[in-house]
Design an enzyme around this catalytic site. Structure first.
Site, PDB file in Angstrom:
ATOM      1  N   HIS A  18      -1.505   1.860   9.180  1.00  0.00           N
ATOM      2  CA  HIS A  18      -0.152   2.285   8.820  1.00  0.00           C
ATOM      3  C   HIS A  18      -0.199   3.470   7.848  1.00  0.00           C
ATOM      4  CE1 HIS A  18       4.201   1.407   8.108  1.00  0.00           C
ATOM      5  NE2 HIS A  18       3.934   1.956   6.934  1.00  0.00           N
ATOM      6  N   GLU A  19      -0.981   3.331   6.812  1.00  0.00           N
ATOM      7  CA  GLU A  19      -1.029   4.396   5.798  1.00  0.00           C
ATOM      8  C   GLU A  19      -1.697   5.653   6.348  1.00  0.00           C
ATOM      9  OE1 GLU A  19       0.874   3.805   3.534  1.00  0.00           O
ATOM     10  OE2 GLU A  19       0.977   1.630   3.551  1.00  0.00           O
ATOM     11  N   ALA A  60       0.854  -1.186   0.000  1.00  0.00           N
ATOM     12  CA  ALA A  60       0.000   0.000   0.000  1.00  0.00           C
ATOM     13  C   ALA A  60       0.889   1.234   0.000  1.00  0.00           C
ATOM     14  CB  ALA A  60      -0.902   0.008   1.232  1.00  0.00           C
ATOM     15  N   MET A  61       0.313   2.366  -0.395  1.00  0.00           N
ATOM     16  CA  MET A  61       1.098   3.598  -0.491  1.00  0.00           C
ATOM     17  C   MET A  61       0.269   4.777   0.002  1.00  0.00           C
ATOM     18  SD  MET A  61       3.877   5.135  -1.289  1.00  0.00           S
ATOM     19  CE  MET A  61       4.030   6.886  -1.021  1.00  0.00           C
ATOM     20  N   GLU A  62       0.923   5.579   0.871  1.00  0.00           N
ATOM     21  CA  GLU A  62       0.207   6.590   1.654  1.00  0.00           C
ATOM     22  C   GLU A  62      -0.033   7.920   0.949  1.00  0.00           C
ATOM     23  OE1 GLU A  62       3.383   5.524   2.335  1.00  0.00           O
ATOM     24  OE2 GLU A  62       4.672   7.199   2.908  1.00  0.00           O
TER      25      GLU A  62
END
Ligand SMILES: *[C@@H]1O[C@H](CO)[C@@H](O)[C@H](O)[C@H]1NC(C)=O
Ligand SMILES: *[C@@H]1O[C@H](CO)[C@@H](O)[C@H](O)[C@H]1NC(C)=O
Ligand SMILES: *[C@@H]1O[C@H](CO)[C@@H](O)[C@H](O)[C@H]1NC(C)=O
Length: 982
Positions: A406-407, A371-373
């Site tokens: 987390h993101e 995943a990417m924030e």
């Protein structure tokens, strides 16, 4: 970013690195390989699926590179003229793949003479078969801070059409030359005369690019719906790939505002970081297109810019939305349930409101990381965002909660306050990893996340950080390869572990205050670790939790600038009223011992009578700590609840007392301390600090253990023995012992799960039942096979699957392992047909459990075959699952050797998948012959290993350690196993 490929590698790695979050024991991993993948912090560096762009993702497709523009053709430092080169079927990416060694110390930082203030970016992506390209225009308002005759920014794999520069009155500044410096990924605009300090200028660039299938920059992805292939475009920029989508000042410290417009087909939608303001008809050349215009962003780093063009649909709760392909949208409700709650929790925790007007989260079918924030537009792999009730396991709820938490944490830590340079990446990832446990805990307290931290992060970091090849958390990085290299367990797990330690020695309350102050002081800006240390020191002094003459920097520098971690050895002084503490760096292999490194170590102490003590070891190599006198046979324990990032060793007498206590009444210890005692003792035995007899005696009490965390810690360590024993004549003894340990608990947990089960019982069941089936417990295999047969006989198995979602990994793997071609083909069909990404992952892993060599060979073949049904970014998973299978290990290695060139060309020479494959297929070597064979292979092919070279060398280091371990300990352990109960 949450990474995938580290988890894949860890799933078969024996000793040196462990899986994250909710670890699953290693052999069990053959069942559960991907279960929690991603949970974690781990994971996938960009999967550099280097394929030429003619090898498109979806299968029926034809070569697509005709008339694709080629990038600015500069390959050297020297200036090259900017010429339009249009070639056929050459991927522009190819030229970046081989980087020579001397490039590594190239200075790739941009000059600071020109700083970006704002961007106006317009992009038109084309998503037609045969034309996966995009056109773009960017206008960058820049401030000149010192007179200069050039404007230097980043651009990679882009074709530059036109460039112009104007001053603030829009008068043209004449350009002498525009050139690309490929090695640095620079675009240099040489001016005829200087632009002056204090002035503002507009840089206007028109460009073109390819929507690549490499899952980096601005790329394409596809999926099928109603038997039609649908295309979409998405972005993945961290760390250095924004420059592949538009020319920009691509460093985290160069924040600017972004005003983005995207043209998309009328029947699609586009989303970006900010809200859409309006849409306008596109120009006549683009008849079916509409322009979407987005609000200008807050100041942010380029790596956080994002846009997605698709025909996805969304569900929303106010301004919080989840997007997915239409047929998977029903799986988005869990994320929508927890997402806004976690966001709210963080607003309170950080003391700062979420800074953007909306938040979108998108599940993308092809995605390199977990995943990417991206700010306001978080992108995910499908299995870490989507949950199908009755199909996905309950543990996937936990995995989703963790990745989302987390993101979301990054929206503050990373996005609002950003490290000035990648050197401080650990601040981003360490904090997000630590805070993720709090966020997940806030919405699902039953998972006891703060306790799970121990086995999922701390023990994992210990594994890697005990190697001589480990590195400091804070590390100088220059070029993109080096930057990408540090998205590793050290940045994530060690970072999180030392933050947790800090939280304990500062107290949660003061730590929290300091954090808020730090974030507020650097909002929309950048910071370095020293800025954080300064704030935390102030707050600590104000609140009296730190002596005035000590600073947080002094303490924390020993943890962030030095490699490794301490082993504290404690022995009672002869007078019995004190304990003598010694510190040295812990090495997995003691021949590397050097004793010069020391740390500031927060010592905590507890004894049998619950007397507690605290003290600092202030970088001293030895210290005496006063304690209450103890009787002979009374135990004491250091590093209570393992809040510190260090291991502890004792004299044998105290080990025996601790083990005695474990065996008589283990509940005296907190489960975290039980997990610690197992992990410390077995690792100390591995390294020769204590004897295996002592460490193995500690495991005997597990017969009575009913908590997940100690079981996970114990089995994870005993898995190393599994790897070493599984192909030897003495495997039966190992098997008998483990079955002895788990038999009673297995009988209690069994196959009958209930929705009322405590989440940790669910995890324990997967651990224990998985182990029982793996080790051949008859009842376990019979039940698994029965469940599978019932499914196979069901009228419509794609719809009707009565197997409990929590047991599917085990049931599928066991039945496929026990069965033949028929079972395999059945599971393969289900793999192809399922609409649920978690289920696909589980099946993909289970398909590697077959005992038929030819089936495994064919499976490996398919992993490297276009159109086979296995997405290219899943190839490495297939290798991992086959390598984890004792029948498949040699096969995978031989396959690697025989098909070396084919693997490299299919995945691309710079693919992280290649790194995973090298690592997983060599992980189990423990004989001289294997090591020598691999050494010889490496020697012949060294120049072709590329980015897998370091991994290959580590594999040899590990394999040699395994051989040595076999020579040193194998016999002793066999003897020990022969004497224990069965
Ligand atoms: C792709 O399609 C667009 C719109 O039809 C067109 O302007 C562009 O030239 C095409 N590009 C290529 C490389 O065919
Ligand atoms: C650029 O200059 C303007 C006007 O002097 C100033 O307000 C702004 O903060 C500067 N931006 C940057 C990125 O230096
Ligand atoms: C561009 O300008 C900067 C600042 O004046 C200077 O440091 C740098 O060397 C120049 N680069 C080139 C390629 O001329």
């Amino acid at each position: 970013m949450v990474r995938e490929n580290l988890v894949i590698m860890d799933s078969v790695t024996t000793k040196f690195a462990k899986r994250n979050l909710v670890q699953i024991s290693k052999p069990l991993a053959s069942f559960l390989l991907l279960l929690f993948v991603g949970c974690l912090v781990a994971t996938g560096l960009l999967v550099y699926n280097f394929s030429s762009c003619s090898e498109a993702k979806k299968f029926e497709e034809k070569p697509t590179c005709d008339r694709v523009p080629q990038e600015v053709p500069s390959t050297t430092e020297e200036a090259e003229p900017l010429t339009e080169v249009i070639t056929t079927t050459t991927s522009p990416v190819a030229s970046t793949s081989a980087k020579s060694a001397e490039d590594s110390d190239l200075d790739v930082r941009l000059p600071r003479a020109v700083l970006p203030q704002s961007y106006k970016l317009k992009l038109v992506p084309f998503l037609q078969e045969g034309n996966f390209t995009f056109n773009g225009e960017v206008e960058i308002l820049v401030n000149v801070t010192q007179a200069t005759n050039n404007i230097t920014l980043h651009s990679d794999d882009l074709f530059i059409d036109t460039v112009s520069v104007t001053d603030s009155n829009r008068d043209t500044v004449s350009i002498r030359d525009v050139r690309g410096v490929k090695k640095k990924q620079f675009l240099i605009i040489d001016l005829d005369e200087d632009v002056h300090a204090g002035g503002q200028y507009y840089v206007f660039i028109k460009f073109k690019g390819v929507l690549n299938d490499l899952l980096q920059g601005f790329y394409r992805s596809s999926y099928e719906e109603n038997n039609v292939t649908r295309w979409m475009a998405a972005t993945q920029f961290q760390a250095t790939d924004a420059r592949k989508s538009f020319p920009c000042f691509d460093e985290p410290g160069l924040k600017a505002r972004f005003q983005i417009s995207i043209a998309r087909l009328k029947n699609m939608t586009s989303i970006s970081n900010m809200r859409r303001v309006n849409s306008t008809e596109a120009e006549p050349e683009l008849p079916d297109y509409v322009w979407d215009h987005f609000e200008e962003s807050v100041p942010m780093s380029t790596y956080l810019v994002a846009y997605v063009v698709s025909d996805f649909e969304s569900i929303s709760d106010g301004s919080f939305s989840i997007w997915a392909r239409r047929s998977a949208l029903g799986q988005a409700s869990y994320s929508l349930e927890i997402g806004p709650k976690i966001l709210k929790y963080y607003e309170e925790f950080f003391g700062i409101e979420y800074p953007l007007p909306k938040l979108d989260m998108v599940a993308i079918p092809d995605f390199s990381a977990g995943a990417m924030e991206n700010w306001g537009l978080i992108t995910y792999r499908e299995p870490v965002l989507l949950y199908e009730k009755g199909v996905s396991s309950r543990s996937s709820l936990q995995r989703i909660a963790h990745v989302v938490a987390h993101e979301l944490a990054h929206q503050w830590f990373g996005n609002l306050v950003t490290p000035t340079w990648w050197t401080d990446l650990w601040l981003n990832e360490g904090f997000a990893t630590y805070v993720e446990f709090l966020g997940a805990y806030a919405v699902a307290p039953k998972w006891k996340d703060p306790d799970l931290f121990l086995v999922s992060e701390l023990h994992g970091a210990f594994g890697l950080d005990a190697l001589k090849s480990s590195h400091p958390i804070s590390i100088e990085v220059n070029n993109p390869d080096e930057v990408n290299d540090i998205f590793d367990r050290i940045s994530y797990s060690k970072g999180a572990s030392i933050i947790r330690m800090m939280q304990f020695f500062m107290t949660a309350e003061v730590f929290h205050k300091g954090l808020n102050k730090y974030l507020k002081s650097s909002m929309y800006s950048n910071a370095e670790q020293d800025d954080l240390w300064r704030t935390l020191t102030e707050v600590s002094h104000e609140n009296g939790v730190l002596e005035p003459d000590i600073t947080i920097k002094e303490i924390m520098d020993t943890w962030t600038l030095q490699t490794g971690y301490p082993l504290i050895t404690a022995r009672k002084a002869p007078q019995n009223n004190s304990v003598i503490l010694r510190q040295e760096r812990f090495y997995l292999h003691r021949d590397h011992v050097e004793n010069t490194t020391t740390w500031w170590v927060p010592i905590t102490y507890i004894d049998k009578y619950n007397n507690q003590k605290k003290a600092w070891m202030r970088k001293e190599s030895e210290k005496v700590m006063e304690v209450e006198p103890l009787q002979r046979g009374d135990w004491f324990l250091l590093n209570v609840n393992q809040t510190g990032y260090y291991r502890v060793n004792y004299e044998v007498e105290n080990w025996l007392a601790l083990i005695e206590q474990l065996r008589n009444s283990h509940l005296v210890f907190d489960p975290k301390n039980r997990a610690q005692l197992l992990d410390d003792s077995l690792n100390l035995a591995f390294s020769g600090y204590i004897s295996y007899d002592v460490a193995l005696n500690a495991t005997l009490y597990l017969v009575n253990e009913r908590e997940y965390i100690p079981w996970n810690s114990g089995l994870d360590n005993l898995d190393y023995l599994y790897d070493m024993f599984v192909r030897t004549a003495h495997f039966d003894k190992y098997k008998t012992y483990i079955l002895h340990l788990i038999r009673d608990y297995y009988a209690e947990l069994g196959f009958k799960d209930s929705t009322d089960d405590d989440p940790l019982v669910v995890l324990s069941r997967m651990e224990i039942v998985g182990k029982a089936c793996l080790l051949g417990l008859r009842d376990c295999i019979m039940q698994a096979v029965q469940h599978f047969q019932n499914w196979k006989n069901a009228a419509n198995p794609d719809r009707n699957n009565d197997i409990s979602p929590d047991l599917r990994e085990i049931v599928y793997c066991t039945a496929i392992s026990d069965g033949g071609q028929e079972e395999w083909e059945f599971a393969w069909q289900r793999y192809l047909n399922t609409n649920v990404a978690n289920e696909k992952e589980i099946l993909l892993t289970a398909l590697g459990c077959s005992k038929e060599t030819w089936i495994l060979s064919r499976y490996l073949e398919w992993a490297l075959t276009e159109n086979s049904g296995i997405r290219k970014h899943d190839s490495a998973r297939v290798f991992a699952t086959v390598s984890t299978n004792s029948i498949g290990q040699d096969l995978a290695y031989r396959f690697l050797k025989t098909n070396w060139n084919r693997i490299r060309s299919y995945l691309g020479p710079s693919s992280m998948s290649l790194v995973s494959i090298v690592k997983t297929s060599t992980a189990h070597f423990n004989t001289e012959e294997e090591v020598n064979d691999f050494k010889y292979f490496l020697k012949r092919k060294q120049s072709e290993f590329g980015i897998a070279l370091r991994t290959a060398q580590q594999s040899i280091e590990q394999a040699e350690a395994n051989v040595k371990w076999m020579n040193t300990y194998f016999k002793t352990i066999v003897q020990w196993l022969e004497t224990v109960p069965r």
